[in-house]
Design an enzyme around this catalytic site. Structure first.
Site, PDB file in Angstrom:
ATOM      1  N   ASP A  96       0.818  -1.215   0.000  1.00 50.05           N
ATOM      2  CA  ASP A  96       0.000   0.000   0.000  1.00 50.05           C
ATOM      3  C   ASP A  96       0.855   1.270   0.000  1.00 50.05           C
ATOM      4  O   ASP A  96       1.676   1.470   0.900  1.00 50.05           O
ATOM      5  CB  ASP A  96      -0.904  -0.027   1.258  1.00 50.05           C
ATOM      6  N   ASP A  97       0.645   2.116  -0.993  1.00 50.59           N
ATOM      7  CA  ASP A  97       1.305   3.428  -1.093  1.00 50.59           C
ATOM      8  C   ASP A  97       2.823   3.348  -1.295  1.00 50.59           C
ATOM      9  O   ASP A  97       3.545   4.297  -0.977  1.00 50.59           O
ATOM     10  CB  ASP A  97       1.010   4.294   0.160  1.00 50.59           C
TER      11      ASP A  97
ATOM     12  N   CYS B  71      -6.111   4.382  -3.611  1.00 52.67           N
ATOM     13  CA  CYS B  71      -6.155   2.963  -3.225  1.00 52.67           C
ATOM     14  C   CYS B  71      -7.284   2.158  -3.860  1.00 52.67           C
ATOM     15  O   CYS B  71      -7.059   1.263  -4.678  1.00 52.67           O
ATOM     16  CB  CYS B  71      -6.306   2.822  -1.714  1.00 52.67           C
TER      17      CYS B  71
ATOM     18  N   HIS C  98      -9.918  -2.656  -1.483  1.00 54.09           N
ATOM     19  CA  HIS C  98     -10.032  -1.705  -0.379  1.00 54.09           C
ATOM     20  C   HIS C  98     -11.059  -2.193   0.650  1.00 54.09           C
ATOM     21  O   HIS C  98     -10.860  -2.057   1.854  1.00 54.09           O
ATOM     22  CB  HIS C  98     -10.443  -0.321  -0.903  1.00 54.09           C
TER      23      HIS C  98
END
Ligand SMILES: [Ca+2]
Length: 484
Positions: free
Chosen positions: A50-51, A89, A143
């Site tokens: 994530d990210d 996301c 998500h």
């Protein structure tokens, strides 16, 4: 056989060979030769981070300590120019997992659900499930934890109850309005945080799957370096905060349309972050960058544990490993934090694919998009590609050959970006496709994206061509409203 008959037979044989070669496209040969290295139905280890931006050691950021990802990259094909199709996301994940582009009305934000935006489409895990694979989703893949739930034999999440802090004083700061501090330094074991738990679950799954011998599509969705930057002390200690500097493009030039920027509301949700339009001071900026780096090293160590187990169990020989971040991140780039913009810092992503006995750390410069991942994994696994896919299989790139595509289209809210060659062209449009603002950067001499060329007379023709090109590439459904 008479001499004449021999000649005729030879001629027919040669004609047959020519016909066979012309009916057997180059792509088929690539598929065959790579698939010879794999057994039928190779396993897929699908790692989402994530990210995670491509500020990693193996991408040339030598100040980052990511030894496990570096090792994986040295055994993979490394995509140097990989771009997400939506820099947020939920939407990015729904897009990569369905192989569909975002449109004006589909895959819009963090809360996007595959089940709502593309309910009738077979997702990537669903296609593998239907082809005899065991599919497991651990941590953050979609998500929403229950999205596309029929595509998985099992969906598992670490128990957090929304509290991502190890220290009581930090979790006590969580309120209805505040998410708690933006970072945490805690003298705790790796497994106290979610990603340590996800790695342990992945290891348990691998041991179980090894015993069953069934082909698997094992998805691990690691949650760092997403905010808050919580990591055990030892990962913070890998970096000297005094040596951290703000990025070279810590600036918002007046020539860039003001709507290209935002106020990083996501970061301001955290305790202790200035509110409204208040700037982030340099001390806090350096702390945030430090926290992001620590989180990267922490998640790197967790991924390393899973990959070590994959090797130890002897599964690595027939497992394709895919590692991707769902979008980029602004670590002060353009004086911004978080994602949600169409600068390269927000769109460019890490993407590495390891095919055992085939990939050996080669770097590829073809521009690729996340919608290309789905068809690529189908072809690598000998699975027929669903007809809805909008991306292109990258398989020929694994043998150093070329593909018939070298661009990416990304989109966030009204901004649509075409990335082609050295050009990064963004335009802001309405529902009719009418343009209100434009932004054009040429990376040949402006990697930092500080010099907007879109309004310069000498670029009028380039802008016209790029704008038309964008419309042929953004997908035929782009402006269509859904029927419902
Ligand atoms: Ca994300």
């Amino acid at each position: 056989m008479s001499y004449l008959k021999k000649i005729i037979a030879n001629c027919l044989f040669i004609i047959g060979l020519i016909l066979l070669a012309s009916c057997n496209p180059k792509k088929e040969k690539v598929v065959q030769s790579i698939n010879q290295e794999l057994k039928a139905k190779p396993n897929i280890l699908f790692i989402a981070v994530d990210d995670l931006k491509p500020e990693l050691n193996f991408y040339g950021a030598t100040h980052i300590q990511s030894p496990n990802l570096d090792k994986l990259a040295s055994e993979s094909l490394v995509f140097e120019r990989s771009y997400c199709n939506v820099p947020v996301c939920g939407a990015s994940r729904a897009s990569i997992l369905t192989g569909l582009r975002p449109t004006r009305h589909r895959f819009l934000n963090a809360f996007t659900k595959k089940d709502e935006d593309a309910p009738d489409v077979n997702s990537l895990p669903m296609t593998f499930l239907k082809n005899g694979y065991t599919t497991i989703s651990n941590g953050k893949i979609y998500h929403h934890g229950d999205d596309d739930k029929n595509a998985w034999n099992e969906i598992w999440h670490p128990e957090t109850k929304g509290n991502y802090y190890a220290l009581k004083e930090n979790s006590d700061l969580r309120t209805d309005d505040d998410r708690g501090p933006a970072f945490e330094v805690a003298e705790v074991a790796d497994s106290v945080y979610s990603d340590g738990k996800i790695a342990n679950k992945g290891i348990r799954d691998l041991r179980k799957l090894k015993k069953t011998g069934e082909p698997f599509f094992l998805a691990l969705g690691f949650m760092k370096p997403h905010l808050p930057f919580n990591a055990p002390t030892k990962y913070w200690e890998m970096y000297d905060e005094k040596k951290i500097t703000l990025p070279e493009n810590y600036i918002q030039p007046e020539t860039t349309p003001s709507r290209a920027f935002h106020k990083f509301g996501e970061l301001r949700n955290y305790y202790g972050i200035p509110q409204g339009n208040e700037p982030i001071d340099d001390e806090l900026a350096n702390k945030l960058i430090h926290g992001y780096y620590a989180s990267v090293s922490y998640v790197d160590a967790q991924i390393g544990k899973v990959l070590t187990e994959l090797d130890r169990l002897g599964l690595a020989e027939n497992t394709i490993v895919v590692l991707w971040g769902d979008h980029g991140w602004n670590l002060g780039n353009h004086k911004l934090w978080c994602k949600h913009v169409t600068f390269e810092s927000s769109l460019r992503t890490p993407l590495v694919v390891k095919i055992p006995n085939v990939t050996k750390g080669t770097k590829n410069n073809n521009i690729v998009e996340y919608i290309d991942v789905y068809p690529t994994l189908c072809e690598l696994s000998g699975i027929e590609k669903p007809t809805h896919l909008e991306g292109l299989s990258l398989l020929p790139l694994f043998e150093g050959k070329s593909i018939d595509k070298n661009y990416a289209v990304s989109k966030f809210k009204d901004a649509v970006t075409l990335i082609k060659g050295s050009m990064f062209y963004t335009e802001w449009i309405n529902d009719k496709g009418e343009v209100s603002d434009r932004m054009l950067f040429d990376h040949t001499n402006d990697r930092l994206e500080l010099n907007n060329l879109a309004e310069k007379p000498e670029y009028r023709e380039s802008v016209y061509e790029l704008s038309n090109d964008l419309r042929t590439k953004w997908g035929e459904d782009f402006l269509k409203r859904p029927l419902k």
